[in-house]
Design an enzyme around this catalytic site. Sequence first.
Site, mmCIF file in Angstrom:
data_model
loop_
_atom_site.group_PDB
_atom_site.id
_atom_site.type_symbol
_atom_site.label_atom_id
_atom_site.label_comp_id
_atom_site.label_asym_id
_atom_site.label_seq_id
_atom_site.Cartn_x
_atom_site.Cartn_y
_atom_site.Cartn_z
ATOM 1 N N LYS A 252 2.178 -1.330 -18.228
ATOM 2 C CA LYS A 252 1.010 -0.620 -17.707
ATOM 3 C C LYS A 252 1.501 0.227 -16.529
ATOM 4 O O LYS A 252 1.669 -0.267 -15.421
ATOM 5 C CB LYS A 252 -0.065 -1.620 -17.270
ATOM 6 C CG LYS A 252 -1.380 -0.972 -16.913
ATOM 7 C CD LYS A 252 -1.266 -0.472 -15.525
ATOM 8 C CE LYS A 252 -2.350 -0.039 -14.699
ATOM 9 N NZ LYS A 252 -2.331 1.384 -14.397
ATOM 10 N N GLY B 38 -3.893 3.446 -18.243
ATOM 11 C CA GLY B 38 -5.283 3.242 -17.840
ATOM 12 C C GLY B 38 -5.387 2.653 -16.450
ATOM 13 O O GLY B 38 -4.418 2.616 -15.703
ATOM 14 N N GLY C 294 -4.591 -3.785 -16.172
ATOM 15 C CA GLY C 294 -3.849 -4.808 -15.431
ATOM 16 C C GLY C 294 -4.536 -6.158 -15.533
ATOM 17 O O GLY C 294 -3.901 -7.185 -15.787
ATOM 18 N N GLY D 179 -5.794 0.106 -13.411
ATOM 19 C CA GLY D 179 -5.279 -1.223 -13.095
ATOM 20 C C GLY D 179 -6.349 -2.283 -13.227
ATOM 21 O O GLY D 179 -6.091 -3.381 -13.736
ATOM 22 N N GLU E 164 1.860 -1.580 6.832
ATOM 23 C CA GLU E 164 2.644 -0.639 6.035
ATOM 24 C C GLU E 164 1.855 0.660 5.905
ATOM 25 O O GLU E 164 0.747 0.666 5.361
ATOM 26 C CB GLU E 164 2.900 -1.241 4.645
ATOM 27 C CG GLU E 164 3.766 -0.352 3.784
ATOM 28 C CD GLU E 164 3.947 -0.913 2.380
ATOM 29 O OE1 GLU E 164 2.943 -1.237 1.731
ATOM 30 O OE2 GLU E 164 5.104 -1.002 1.944
ATOM 31 N N CYS F 216 8.940 1.183 -0.529
ATOM 32 C CA CYS F 216 8.542 -0.156 -0.082
ATOM 33 C C CYS F 216 9.548 -0.727 0.911
ATOM 34 O O CYS F 216 9.187 -1.444 1.824
ATOM 35 C CB CYS F 216 8.394 -1.074 -1.273
ATOM 36 S SG CYS F 216 9.834 -1.028 -2.327
ATOM 37 N N GLU G 267 6.482 -8.082 -6.379
ATOM 38 C CA GLU G 267 7.303 -7.241 -5.488
ATOM 39 C C GLU G 267 6.321 -6.405 -4.690
ATOM 40 O O GLU G 267 5.756 -5.447 -5.225
ATOM 41 C CB GLU G 267 8.221 -6.325 -6.311
ATOM 42 C CG GLU G 267 9.138 -7.048 -7.273
ATOM 43 C CD GLU G 267 10.280 -7.779 -6.580
ATOM 44 O OE1 GLU G 267 10.569 -7.469 -5.403
ATOM 45 O OE2 GLU G 267 10.871 -8.658 -7.219
HETATM 46 P P1 NAP Z 1 -1.233 -0.771 -6.177
HETATM 47 O O1 NAP Z 1 -2.477 -0.070 -5.832
HETATM 48 O O2 NAP Z 1 -1.127 -2.217 -5.942
HETATM 49 O O3 NAP Z 1 -0.973 -0.445 -7.734
HETATM 50 C C1 NAP Z 1 0.137 -0.905 -8.421
HETATM 51 C C2 NAP Z 1 -0.202 -1.049 -9.888
HETATM 52 O O4 NAP Z 1 -1.167 -2.072 -10.062
HETATM 53 C C3 NAP Z 1 -0.803 0.208 -10.490
HETATM 54 O O5 NAP Z 1 -0.313 0.361 -11.806
HETATM 55 C C4 NAP Z 1 -2.275 -0.109 -10.489
HETATM 56 O O6 NAP Z 1 -3.029 0.617 -11.437
HETATM 57 C C5 NAP Z 1 -2.255 -1.584 -10.827
HETATM 58 N N1 NAP Z 1 -3.468 -2.331 -10.479
HETATM 59 C C6 NAP Z 1 -4.469 -1.967 -9.636
HETATM 60 N N2 NAP Z 1 -5.411 -2.919 -9.597
HETATM 61 C C7 NAP Z 1 -5.007 -3.915 -10.424
HETATM 62 C C8 NAP Z 1 -5.559 -5.182 -10.796
HETATM 63 N N3 NAP Z 1 -6.705 -5.631 -10.307
HETATM 64 N N4 NAP Z 1 -4.865 -5.947 -11.652
HETATM 65 C C9 NAP Z 1 -3.681 -5.539 -12.154
HETATM 66 N N5 NAP Z 1 -3.114 -4.337 -11.841
HETATM 67 C C10 NAP Z 1 -3.783 -3.552 -10.985
HETATM 68 O O7 NAP Z 1 0.017 -0.153 -5.442
HETATM 69 P P2 NAP Z 1 0.353 1.386 -5.275
HETATM 70 O O8 NAP Z 1 -0.616 1.957 -4.339
HETATM 71 O O9 NAP Z 1 0.507 2.009 -6.601
HETATM 72 O O10 NAP Z 1 1.841 1.286 -4.654
HETATM 73 C C11 NAP Z 1 2.109 1.129 -3.323
HETATM 74 C C12 NAP Z 1 2.449 -0.296 -2.967
HETATM 75 O O11 NAP Z 1 3.522 -0.804 -3.761
HETATM 76 C C13 NAP Z 1 2.959 -0.429 -1.549
HETATM 77 O O12 NAP Z 1 2.376 -1.534 -0.920
HETATM 78 C C14 NAP Z 1 4.452 -0.646 -1.710
HETATM 79 O O13 NAP Z 1 5.082 -1.262 -0.647
HETATM 80 C C15 NAP Z 1 4.505 -1.443 -2.942
HETATM 81 N N6 NAP Z 1 5.848 -1.367 -3.542
HETATM 82 C C16 NAP Z 1 6.650 -2.474 -3.551
HETATM 83 C C17 NAP Z 1 7.924 -2.410 -4.086
HETATM 84 C C18 NAP Z 1 8.823 -3.614 -4.146
HETATM 85 O O14 NAP Z 1 9.771 -3.608 -4.921
HETATM 86 N N7 NAP Z 1 8.592 -4.652 -3.378
HETATM 87 C C19 NAP Z 1 8.379 -1.219 -4.620
HETATM 88 C C20 NAP Z 1 7.544 -0.108 -4.574
HETATM 89 C C21 NAP Z 1 6.268 -0.205 -4.044
HETATM 90 P P3 NAP Z 1 -3.678 2.063 -11.132
HETATM 91 O O15 NAP Z 1 -3.052 2.961 -12.111
HETATM 92 O O16 NAP Z 1 -5.151 1.896 -11.372
HETATM 93 O O17 NAP Z 1 -3.364 2.403 -9.711
#
Ligand code: NAP
Length: 469
Positions: free
Chosen positions: A170, A201, A207, A203, A377, A279, A245
């Site tokens: 996804k 689609g 998700g 999340g 962050e 991140c 992660e």
């Molecule tokens: P996010 O909002 O958490 O979204 C990540 C993914 O999760 C997207 O594909 C999102 O779909 C999906 N998602 C949203 N709600 C969900 C739910 N209820 N259940 C399952 N999946 C769901 O994060 P982001 O804004 O894209 O990315 C930024 C964050 O990622 C930052 O906090 C960053 O630090 C972290 N990050 C961590 C690492 C690591 O390796 N530790 C690496 C990179 C980034 P949508 O398409 O709807 O958004």
Amino acid sequence: MREYLKFYIDGQWVDPIGSGTVDLVNPATEEVSGKIALGSEADVDKAVKAARAAFASYSQTSRDERLALLKAIKSEYEKRLPELAEAITEEMGAPASLASSFHTFLGTGHLDTAIAVLEKFAFEEKHGDTLIMKEPIGVCGLITPWNWPINQVTVKVFPALAAGCTVVLKPPQLAAYSAQILAEILDAAGVPKGVFNMVQGKGSVIGTALSTHPDVDMISFTGSESVGVQISKDAADTVKRVCLELGGKSPYILLDDDGLAERVAAATSGMMVNSGQTCSAGSRLIVPQARMAEAKAAAAGAAEAVTVGNPAGNAAMGPVVSKDQFDTVQAYINKGIEEGAELVAGGPGLPEGLDKGYFVRPTVFATTNDKVVAREEIFGPVLVMIGYDDLDDAVAIANDTDFGLAGYVDGNDQDKCREVARKIRAGAIYVNGGFDFNAPFGGYKRSGNGREWGEHGFAEYLETKAIIG
Ligand code: NAP
Ligand code: MG
């Protein structure tokens, strides 16, 4: 205009059962760049069924068969590098120079690593009369973010396929294009039907359907803390393995050595790479308090030297990914000013000469570790500088955070830097620019519980079985 209106399920491009489409916006121009289909729970169910059916035979393939498959993927991946880079620039605004280098090379690196790990991995070990086996865990739901889109997809998909798992990916809506091309790559490489599936689609829909699905064995998630918590709760009823992660606020300690100004400048321009949307970014620069004036001057010079503009051109920094992200970053910059952090460079509003696009000024604050801008962050091009008295103080500041994803220590004496690195409570500490595809990557504390990259990343996709007697 791109139109990606089909999903990849069971080895075919299929029409979604679906819930409509969404327009995607180029963050540099604010114009619609294309659209994707939005899937439904029923699409996920179809993909999981395909992955489950494929698991029966794919999990039994030999090491050599999977190595041959990964090598075929590599040759298709390399053919599509320029298209992947272009898609990344268009979807999330990474400068062309970065998209065609680090963004896409990380995928090649994860593929080479998956191949090297699979070549040598010991799947069976005898302990006396007991046989301990490592087996693929099953059907894996992979949920990824937009910020290093191809990196985050490939660091999951390649080790999962190497391990003998089948997957449903996804991708993030905000970086759907590069994922779509990756699915085409896997199709062209001849990945057996049902082994790799992709549903686009929301999340909250796709998700959630994966996290709660009774026939998904594991979720590997990269993204925000709040979504990671939600996924853990959603997955609890079906007792899945959940690998998280999450985010970071990583410390970057500079020792009190010659060359401080150059190191401050390098750390500052490093923070601005990918518009700070990394991140593991070293977003808290911890410098000797006695040399703060010198450090601030160096940081200001480096921040002001970063060219911001059209990512398809020569700018060093493009926009942030979306209007939402722009607003969040602006709110943090204003918060820093409000709470009395000293603005060393940048500030609110668009960079000079730009009147459209989600561009942010490379911004540096000097402040203390208790401020919101030092604790949360920001996920934008905002560096926070903090002064330390002695190395114990530097380590205490470094560890005074809810996160523990990464850390950095730079100085003249490698051993002394390594000693400081040992004291940082985080999953990956980079000393004087170290980089290693085989090093495990993942978080302590609120930064998550998983490890990706190298053999540790591969092992996440394995179950352990003992045959006793
Ligand atoms: P996010 O909002 O958490 O979204 C990540 C993914 O999760 C997207 O594909 C999102 O779909 C999906 N998602 C949203 N709600 C969900 C739910 N209820 N259940 C399952 N999946 C769901 O994060 P982001 O804004 O894209 O990315 C930024 C964050 O990622 C930052 O906090 C960053 O630090 C972290 N990050 C961590 C690492 C690591 O390796 N530790 C690496 C990179 C980034 P949508 O398409 O709807 O958004
Ligand atoms: Mg988000």
